[in-house]
Design a protein around this motif. Structure first.
Motif, PDB file in Angstrom:
ATOM      1  N   GLY A  90       0.728   1.246 -10.514  1.00  0.00           N
ATOM      2  CA  GLY A  90       0.499  -0.163 -10.216  1.00  0.00           C
ATOM      3  C   GLY A  90       0.781  -1.092 -11.373  1.00  0.00           C
ATOM      4  N   GLN A  91       0.865  -0.548 -12.596  1.00  0.00           N
ATOM      5  CA  GLN A  91       1.149  -1.400 -13.746  1.00  0.00           C
ATOM      6  C   GLN A  91       2.549  -2.017 -13.674  1.00  0.00           C
ATOM      7  OE1 GLN A  91      -1.426  -1.795 -15.846  1.00  0.00           O
ATOM      8  NE2 GLN A  91      -2.605  -0.349 -14.600  1.00  0.00           N
ATOM      9  N   CYS A  92       3.404  -1.473 -12.796  1.00  0.00           N
ATOM     10  CA  CYS A  92       4.730  -2.069 -12.616  1.00  0.00           C
ATOM     11  C   CYS A  92       4.650  -3.512 -12.119  1.00  0.00           C
ATOM     12  CB  CYS A  92       5.553  -1.229 -11.629  1.00  0.00           C
ATOM     13  SG  CYS A  92       6.055   0.391 -12.248  1.00  0.00           S
ATOM     14  N   PHE A  93       3.528  -3.878 -11.520  1.00  0.00           N
ATOM     15  CA  PHE A  93       3.375  -5.223 -10.970  1.00  0.00           C
ATOM     16  C   PHE A  93       2.881  -6.224 -12.018  1.00  0.00           C
ATOM     17  CE2 PHE A  93       3.491  -2.673  -7.193  1.00  0.00           C
ATOM     18  CZ  PHE A  93       4.056  -3.480  -6.228  1.00  0.00           C
ATOM     19  N   ALA A  94       2.763  -5.796 -13.251  1.00  0.00           N
ATOM     20  CA  ALA A  94       2.270  -6.696 -14.294  1.00  0.00           C
ATOM     21  C   ALA A  94       3.086  -7.986 -14.402  1.00  0.00           C
ATOM     22  CB  ALA A  94       2.234  -5.963 -15.640  1.00  0.00           C
ATOM     23  N   PRO A  95       4.432  -7.935 -14.421  1.00  0.00           N
ATOM     24  CA  PRO A  95       5.184  -9.197 -14.496  1.00  0.00           C
ATOM     25  C   PRO A  95       4.907 -10.132 -13.328  1.00  0.00           C
ATOM     26  CG  PRO A  95       6.606  -7.330 -15.013  1.00  0.00           C
ATOM     27  CD  PRO A  95       5.334  -6.759 -14.488  1.00  0.00           C
ATOM     28  N   LYS A 118       0.843  -1.198   0.000  1.00  0.00           N
ATOM     29  CA  LYS A 118       0.000   0.000   0.000  1.00  0.00           C
ATOM     30  C   LYS A 118       0.878   1.249   0.000  1.00  0.00           C
ATOM     31  CE  LYS A 118      -3.665   2.242   2.732  1.00  0.00           C
ATOM     32  NZ  LYS A 118      -4.508   2.120   3.941  1.00  0.00           N
ATOM     33  N   ARG A 119       0.556   2.171  -0.897  1.00  0.00           N
ATOM     34  CA  ARG A 119       1.249   3.463  -0.988  1.00  0.00           C
ATOM     35  C   ARG A 119       2.773   3.299  -1.012  1.00  0.00           C
ATOM     36  NH1 ARG A 119      -2.900   5.251   2.694  1.00  0.00           N
ATOM     37  NH2 ARG A 119      -1.458   4.978   4.421  1.00  0.00           N
ATOM     38  N   LEU A 120       3.269   2.484  -1.890  1.00  0.00           N
ATOM     39  CA  LEU A 120       4.703   2.279  -2.024  1.00  0.00           C
ATOM     40  C   LEU A 120       5.286   3.320  -2.982  1.00  0.00           C
ATOM     41  CD1 LEU A 120       7.165   0.472  -1.364  1.00  0.00           C
ATOM     42  CD2 LEU A 120       6.599  -0.846  -3.419  1.00  0.00           C
ATOM     43  N   ARG A 121       6.375   3.946  -2.560  1.00  0.00           N
ATOM     44  CA  ARG A 121       7.024   4.954  -3.389  1.00  0.00           C
ATOM     45  C   ARG A 121       8.136   4.322  -4.220  1.00  0.00           C
ATOM     46  NH1 ARG A 121       8.017   9.695   1.194  1.00  0.00           N
ATOM     47  NH2 ARG A 121       5.855   9.824   1.948  1.00  0.00           N
ATOM     48  N   GLY A 122       8.484   5.017  -5.287  1.00  0.00           N
ATOM     49  CA  GLY A 122       9.617   4.581  -6.098  1.00  0.00           C
ATOM     50  C   GLY A 122       9.297   3.536  -7.135  1.00  0.00           C
ATOM     51  N   LEU A 123       8.027   3.429  -7.543  1.00  0.00           N
ATOM     52  CA  LEU A 123       7.657   2.458  -8.575  1.00  0.00           C
ATOM     53  C   LEU A 123       7.890   3.091  -9.953  1.00  0.00           C
ATOM     54  CD1 LEU A 123       4.364   1.010  -7.058  1.00  0.00           C
ATOM     55  CD2 LEU A 123       6.589  -0.110  -7.207  1.00  0.00           C
ATOM     56  N   SER A 124       9.113   3.062 -10.390  1.00  0.00           N
ATOM     57  CA  SER A 124       9.484   3.719 -11.644  1.00  0.00           C
ATOM     58  C   SER A 124       9.766   2.742 -12.777  1.00  0.00           C
ATOM     59  CB  SER A 124      10.721   4.595 -11.421  1.00  0.00           C
ATOM     60  OG  SER A 124      11.790   3.816 -10.901  1.00  0.00           O
ATOM     61  N   GLU A 125       9.856   1.458 -12.469  1.00  0.00           N
ATOM     62  CA  GLU A 125      10.182   0.463 -13.486  1.00  0.00           C
ATOM     63  C   GLU A 125       9.479  -0.844 -13.146  1.00  0.00           C
ATOM     64  OE1 GLU A 125      14.414  -0.869 -11.412  1.00  0.00           O
ATOM     65  OE2 GLU A 125      14.402   0.495 -13.128  1.00  0.00           O
ATOM     66  N   PRO A 126       9.242  -1.712 -14.122  1.00  0.00           N
ATOM     67  CA  PRO A 126       8.547  -2.979 -13.849  1.00  0.00           C
ATOM     68  C   PRO A 126       9.319  -3.870 -12.875  1.00  0.00           C
ATOM     69  CG  PRO A 126       8.595  -2.503 -16.199  1.00  0.00           C
ATOM     70  CD  PRO A 126       9.508  -1.512 -15.549  1.00  0.00           C
ATOM     71  N   ILE A 127       8.578  -4.695 -12.154  1.00  0.00           N
ATOM     72  CA  ILE A 127       9.178  -5.643 -11.230  1.00  0.00           C
ATOM     73  C   ILE A 127       9.944  -6.700 -12.023  1.00  0.00           C
ATOM     74  CG2 ILE A 127       8.717  -7.224  -9.325  1.00  0.00           C
ATOM     75  CD1 ILE A 127       7.929  -4.302  -8.818  1.00  0.00           C
ATOM     76  N   THR A 128      11.130  -7.040 -11.531  1.00  0.00           N
ATOM     77  CA  THR A 128      11.952  -8.057 -12.189  1.00  0.00           C
ATOM     78  C   THR A 128      11.733  -9.405 -11.513  1.00  0.00           C
ATOM     79  OG1 THR A 128      13.622  -6.401 -12.730  1.00  0.00           O
ATOM     80  CG2 THR A 128      14.287  -8.707 -12.859  1.00  0.00           C
TER      81      THR A 128
END
Length: 505
Positions: free
Chosen positions: A204-209, A176-186
């Motif tokens: 939140g789209q960074c969590f797609a992978p 919840k409310r996480l900062r620094g989501l600038s790139e997709p999760i590896t």
């Protein structure tokens, strides 16, 4: 319990009793005393640990949960603290806004991890100084972690990647409310996650992978995350067919996304909360394939885009339905009769803020729902005349809750209590120009306690006049009334209209 040692108790001669100086807890084995401690509130348990050395030792060895203020001083205190509590398996580290500048960093988190090798659950709140390195060290030192909850931290995408790739036994993840989501999760390893909950994420789209590679995923909850989620839901539905629970709240999702979820044929729980682009068509497509649905919660936000057509599809396809919650939805006797007839296992029903649920509808429910056990009606145009049908209907009914229904009187509530003595009747009425609150909360659970299935919200509700036909002009009213504070705080960042909630007069 709570007695002082026998040496401190008054003698039998002074108290007049034969056993005034006896400490009965001395005969209890340590494991039984530990079970007693585990049933006590934290404050009482802390006091009990100060009674004597034995109680202190038993409490220390049996303590499973700790909640700590995560200040920088924790680094020095960690070794002695966790030496006293070696069995801790659930840990909460919280830093409040006022002390966030003094919160722990990676070194302190590593020291905590070394002191708690048996951790299975951990919560991190407001730890702005923790980085991806600290999260990786936590996973390496505590390989048994199965549940991780993170709120208002700043370790970003790299920290999430470290969690996914380093916590081999992780099953539940809440962010919840996480900062620094600038790139997709590896993702470098297969995920063992069974439950994922994402709240108030700007990107939140960074969590797609992660979402598309979690083959064991069973529960997916998305709350107020910005972006268009239809394409991602389509991909998730294709790659992960074993999902059994989906919760979508204040999300940009349309019928396209609901139709895609029809591929999740094992779906049992659906919560669709304040998604104004979803209509009867999407709900019909989903219900046609997800025939195992047991619980359905819908907050239509009074947009009138979900109604009889979608509910008829549920009645015809979801025959195992046990719980149905409708908020801001306007069903009629047509759909409710089908639900009551076809869904013979329906046990819990709640209708809140419905403009069409009146005497005919409640009579239909009373005559058809033979398995109904709990009924909640809030802010609906029912009256004493229609509610009288509950006196002889629903033979298995154990609880009725009626709130803010202008046509139901206190006298009727007393009469119903007398007529059905085994049924718990929870009743209140509207006083004067009292404002009704008929929306659903983000968590989807009761605020007032108890077992009712009615849902409530903290959003401010605005009273609007009714039109000539008894129904307010909902869409025009919603466009003209905006609660500024909630609009600014909205996680949609430009997409959502915020908390705009007209009230049924």
């Amino acid at each position: 319990m709570g007695q002082t040692p026998s040496s401190r108790l008054p003698s039998s001669s002074s108290s007049g009793g034969d056993d005034a100086g006896v400490d009965y807890t001395a005969a209890l084995p340590d494991d039984i005393l530990a079970v007693v401690f585990s049933s006590l509130p934290h404050s009482v348990r802390n006091s009990c640990s100060l009674v004597c050395r034995r109680w202190l030792a038993v409490d220390s060895r049996s303590r499973r949960r700790l909640s700590l203020h995560a200040r920088a001083t924790l680094l020095a205190a960690a070794p002695s603290l966790f030496h006293r509590f070696p069995a801790v398996s659930t840990l909460s580290l919280t830093s409040h806004r006022r002390t966030s500048a003094d919160s722990i960093g990676d070194d302190a988190l590593a020291a905590v991890a070394l002191g708690c090798p048996n951790l299975t659950r951990i919560k991190l709140r407001g730890l702005h100084s923790i980085t991806a390195s600290g999260m990786a060290a936590l996973g390496a030192a505590c390989p048994k972690i199965r549940k991780l909850s993170v709120s208002s931290c700043a370790f970003g995408s790299k920290g999430v990647s470290a969690i996914i790739n380093g916590y081999a036994n992780l099953e539940e993840l809440s962010i919840k409310r996480l900062r620094g989501l600038s790139e997709p999760i590896t993702i470098s390893t297969s995920s063992s996650l069974r439950s994922i909950c994402l709240k108030e994420l700007y990107n939140g789209q960074c969590f797609a992978p992660l979402l598309t590679s979690s083959s064991n995923l069973r529960v997916l909850k998305l709350f107020r995350c910005s972006g268009d989620w239809d394409p991602l839901l389509e991909e998730i539905a294709v790659k992960i067919s074993g999902i059994i629970e989906i919760h979508l709240e204040k999300l940009q999702v349309s019928d396209r996304g609901l139709a895609a979820l029809a591929s999740c044929s094992y779906l049992e729980v659906l919560r669709l909360i304040k998604t104004p682009e979803c209509t009867d068509a999407g709900l019909t497509a989903l219900a046609g394939s997800c025939r195992l649905l047991r619980k359905i919660h819908i907050d239509g936000w009074k947009t009138n885009r979900i109604g009889d057509l979608g509910l008829i599809a549920i009645a015809n396809k979801c025959l195992n339905l046990q719980e149905l919650v409708l908020i801001g939805v306007n069903p009629t006797a047509v759909s409710l009769k089908l639900i009551a007839t076809n869904c013979s296992n329906l046990e819990r029903l709640a209708l809140c803020g419905s403009e069409t649920f009146g005497d005919a509808e409640i009579s239909c429910i009373a005559s058809k729902c033979s398995a109904l056990r709990k009924l909640c009606i809030k802010g609906c145009p029912v009256s004493d005349h229609g509610m009288e049908s509950l006196a002889i209907g629903c033979p298995k009914l154990v609880k009725v809750k009626v709130k803010k229904c202008r046509g139901v009187t206190t006298e009727f509530a007393e009469w119903l209590r007398a007529s059905r003595g085994s049924v718990i009747v929870n009743f209140d009425t509207i006083r004067g120009n009292e404002v009704q609150d008929l929306s659903v909360s983000e968590s989807g659970i009761l605020e007032n306690g108890g077992d009712e299935v009615v849902l409530v919200d903290h959003d401010r509700v605005v009273e609007l006049p009714s039109g000539s036909n008894g129904r307010p002009s909902l869409w025009k009213a919603r466009m003209s009334v905006v609660v500024g504070r909630h609009f600014i705080a909205s996680a949609f960042r430009g997409w959502s209209l915020g908390s705009i909630c007209p009230r049924n007069t």
